[in-house]
Design a protein around this motif. Structure first.
Motif, PDB file in Angstrom:
ATOM      1  N   ARG A 102      45.327 -19.532  -5.651  1.00 52.34           N
ATOM      2  CA  ARG A 102      46.328 -18.841  -6.464  1.00 52.34           C
ATOM      3  C   ARG A 102      45.681 -18.399  -7.767  1.00 52.34           C
ATOM      4  NH1 ARG A 102      51.473 -22.618  -6.432  1.00 52.34           N
ATOM      5  NH2 ARG A 102      52.457 -20.777  -7.297  1.00 52.34           N
ATOM      6  N   ASP A 103      46.003 -17.211  -8.202  1.00 47.76           N
ATOM      7  CA  ASP A 103      45.450 -16.615  -9.412  1.00 47.76           C
ATOM      8  C   ASP A 103      46.474 -16.756 -10.528  1.00 47.76           C
ATOM      9  OD1 ASP A 103      44.483 -15.018 -11.453  1.00 47.76           O
ATOM     10  OD2 ASP A 103      44.078 -13.295 -10.172  1.00 47.76           O
ATOM     11  N   ILE A 104      46.176 -17.593 -11.536  1.00 47.80           N
ATOM     12  CA  ILE A 104      47.171 -17.835 -12.593  1.00 47.80           C
ATOM     13  C   ILE A 104      47.406 -16.618 -13.470  1.00 47.80           C
ATOM     14  CG2 ILE A 104      46.796 -20.310 -12.625  1.00 47.80           C
ATOM     15  CD1 ILE A 104      45.180 -19.899 -15.218  1.00 47.80           C
ATOM     16  N   SER A 105      46.497 -15.641 -13.447  1.00 52.06           N
ATOM     17  CA  SER A 105      46.742 -14.429 -14.242  1.00 52.06           C
ATOM     18  C   SER A 105      47.692 -13.470 -13.530  1.00 52.06           C
ATOM     19  CB  SER A 105      45.423 -13.718 -14.560  1.00 52.06           C
ATOM     20  OG  SER A 105      44.787 -13.293 -13.379  1.00 52.06           O
ATOM     21  N   ALA A 106      47.870 -13.642 -12.224  1.00 57.63           N
ATOM     22  CA  ALA A 106      48.751 -12.754 -11.460  1.00 57.63           C
ATOM     23  C   ALA A 106      49.977 -13.470 -10.886  1.00 57.63           C
ATOM     24  CB  ALA A 106      47.967 -12.109 -10.322  1.00 57.63           C
ATOM     25  N   ASP A 107      49.974 -14.798 -10.929  1.00 61.81           N
ATOM     26  CA  ASP A 107      51.036 -15.587 -10.297  1.00 61.81           C
ATOM     27  C   ASP A 107      51.722 -16.459 -11.349  1.00 61.81           C
ATOM     28  OD1 ASP A 107      52.573 -17.438  -8.883  1.00 61.81           O
ATOM     29  OD2 ASP A 107      51.077 -17.691  -7.300  1.00 61.81           O
ATOM     30  N   PRO A 108      52.898 -16.030 -11.834  1.00 61.94           N
ATOM     31  CA  PRO A 108      53.587 -16.791 -12.883  1.00 61.94           C
ATOM     32  C   PRO A 108      53.924 -18.226 -12.481  1.00 61.94           C
ATOM     33  CG  PRO A 108      54.675 -14.669 -12.521  1.00 61.94           C
ATOM     34  CD  PRO A 108      53.622 -14.817 -11.470  1.00 61.94           C
ATOM     35  N   GLU A 109      54.263 -18.447 -11.230  1.00 63.00           N
ATOM     36  CA  GLU A 109      54.580 -19.806 -10.771  1.00 63.00           C
ATOM     37  C   GLU A 109      53.343 -20.696 -10.821  1.00 63.00           C
ATOM     38  OE1 GLU A 109      57.554 -21.195 -10.166  1.00 63.00           O
ATOM     39  OE2 GLU A 109      58.311 -19.287 -10.904  1.00 63.00           O
ATOM     40  N   ALA A 110      52.200 -20.159 -10.444  1.00 65.62           N
ATOM     41  CA  ALA A 110      50.953 -20.923 -10.513  1.00 65.62           C
ATOM     42  C   ALA A 110      50.621 -21.255 -11.968  1.00 65.62           C
ATOM     43  CB  ALA A 110      49.808 -20.139  -9.870  1.00 65.62           C
ATOM     44  N   ARG A 111      50.840 -20.288 -12.867  1.00 70.51           N
ATOM     45  CA  ARG A 111      50.588 -20.505 -14.293  1.00 70.51           C
ATOM     46  C   ARG A 111      51.499 -21.614 -14.831  1.00 70.51           C
ATOM     47  NH1 ARG A 111      49.878 -15.704 -15.643  1.00 70.51           N
ATOM     48  NH2 ARG A 111      52.050 -15.063 -15.761  1.00 70.51           N
ATOM     49  N   LYS A 112      52.773 -21.600 -14.429  1.00 71.25           N
ATOM     50  CA  LYS A 112      53.712 -22.645 -14.864  1.00 71.25           C
ATOM     51  C   LYS A 112      53.268 -24.026 -14.364  1.00 71.25           C
ATOM     52  CE  LYS A 112      57.817 -19.727 -15.003  1.00 71.25           C
ATOM     53  NZ  LYS A 112      59.083 -19.425 -14.337  1.00 71.25           N
ATOM     54  N   GLU A 113      52.811 -24.074 -13.131  1.00 71.12           N
ATOM     55  CA  GLU A 113      52.348 -25.342 -12.563  1.00 71.12           C
ATOM     56  C   GLU A 113      51.161 -25.886 -13.356  1.00 71.12           C
ATOM     57  OE1 GLU A 113      51.945 -28.642  -9.955  1.00 71.12           O
ATOM     58  OE2 GLU A 113      53.610 -27.301 -10.384  1.00 71.12           O
ATOM     59  N   MET A 114      50.229 -25.036 -13.714  1.00 72.50           N
ATOM     60  CA  MET A 114      49.068 -25.461 -14.488  1.00 72.50           C
ATOM     61  C   MET A 114      49.491 -25.925 -15.881  1.00 72.50           C
ATOM     62  SD  MET A 114      46.746 -25.187 -12.309  1.00 72.50           S
ATOM     63  CE  MET A 114      45.185 -25.231 -13.113  1.00 72.50           C
ATOM     64  N   MET A 115      50.429 -25.226 -16.488  1.00 71.96           N
ATOM     65  CA  MET A 115      50.918 -25.620 -17.813  1.00 71.96           C
ATOM     66  C   MET A 115      51.654 -26.960 -17.730  1.00 71.96           C
ATOM     67  SD  MET A 115      52.084 -21.865 -19.208  1.00 71.96           S
ATOM     68  CE  MET A 115      53.007 -22.506 -20.570  1.00 71.96           C
ATOM     69  N   ARG A 116      52.445 -27.148 -16.689  1.00 71.34           N
ATOM     70  CA  ARG A 116      53.179 -28.396 -16.500  1.00 71.34           C
ATOM     71  C   ARG A 116      52.216 -29.573 -16.391  1.00 71.34           C
ATOM     72  NH1 ARG A 116      54.593 -31.861 -12.750  1.00 71.34           N
ATOM     73  NH2 ARG A 116      53.689 -30.790 -10.969  1.00 71.34           N
ATOM     74  N   ARG A 117      51.082 -29.353 -15.725  1.00 68.03           N
ATOM     75  CA  ARG A 117      50.079 -30.412 -15.556  1.00 68.03           C
ATOM     76  C   ARG A 117      49.108 -30.497 -16.728  1.00 68.03           C
ATOM     77  NH1 ARG A 117      49.133 -32.105  -9.878  1.00 68.03           N
ATOM     78  NH2 ARG A 117      50.711 -31.132  -8.591  1.00 68.03           N
ATOM     79  N   LYS A 118      49.287 -29.600 -17.728  1.00 70.61           N
ATOM     80  CA  LYS A 118      48.429 -29.560 -18.909  1.00 70.61           C
ATOM     81  C   LYS A 118      46.960 -29.336 -18.549  1.00 70.61           C
ATOM     82  CE  LYS A 118      51.437 -32.488 -21.723  1.00 70.61           C
ATOM     83  NZ  LYS A 118      52.623 -32.353 -21.005  1.00 70.61           N
ATOM     84  N   VAL A 119      46.727 -28.447 -17.588  1.00 70.00           N
ATOM     85  CA  VAL A 119      45.376 -28.099 -17.159  1.00 70.00           C
ATOM     86  C   VAL A 119      44.972 -26.809 -17.857  1.00 70.00           C
ATOM     87  CG1 VAL A 119      43.953 -27.416 -15.186  1.00 70.00           C
ATOM     88  CG2 VAL A 119      45.661 -29.217 -14.933  1.00 70.00           C
ATOM     89  N   THR A 120      43.791 -26.807 -18.464  1.00 70.90           N
ATOM     90  CA  THR A 120      43.338 -25.617 -19.184  1.00 70.90           C
ATOM     91  C   THR A 120      42.034 -25.049 -18.643  1.00 70.90           C
ATOM     92  OG1 THR A 120      42.190 -26.987 -20.808  1.00 70.90           O
ATOM     93  CG2 THR A 120      44.465 -26.326 -21.317  1.00 70.90           C
ATOM     94  N   GLY A 121      41.381 -25.732 -17.714  1.00 67.13           N
ATOM     95  CA  GLY A 121      40.097 -25.260 -17.198  1.00 67.13           C
ATOM     96  C   GLY A 121      40.210 -24.647 -15.825  1.00 67.13           C
TER      97      GLY A 121
END
Length: 80
Positions: free
Chosen positions: A3-22
């Motif tokens: 999943r591409d977090i720059s194109a997939d808002p749900e994937a971006r939310k999941e990464m933010m929820r998990r506090k992942v930045t890398g």
């Protein structure tokens, strides 16, 4: 699944929820692996990569099924 977090808002939310930045980040079950830590990723998945000795094709072979024989899709050789 990739999943591409720059194109997939749900994937971006999941990464933010998990506090992942890398990146890359691998979500395997409940575990998170940030960066390309191949040994950590392989320790969390249920397969290993075997290389066909005849043609060099890489195959995913399950690790929790006991002795497994797989057939190479390219040259039809059997791999244990």
């Amino acid at each position: 699944m990739e999943r591409d977090i720059s194109a997939d808002p749900e994937a971006r939310k999941e990464m933010m929820r998990r506090k992942v930045t890398g990146v890359p980040t691998f979500l395997i079950g409940d575990d998170v692996v940030v960066g390309l830590d191949q040994s950590k990723v392989l320790s969390l998945v249920d397969h290993r990569v075997k290389v066909c000795s005849s043609c060099g094709t890489k195959l995913r072979v399950p690790t929790d099924k006991g002795k497994v024989i797989v057939k190479c899709p390219n040259c039809k050789s059997q791999i244990e």
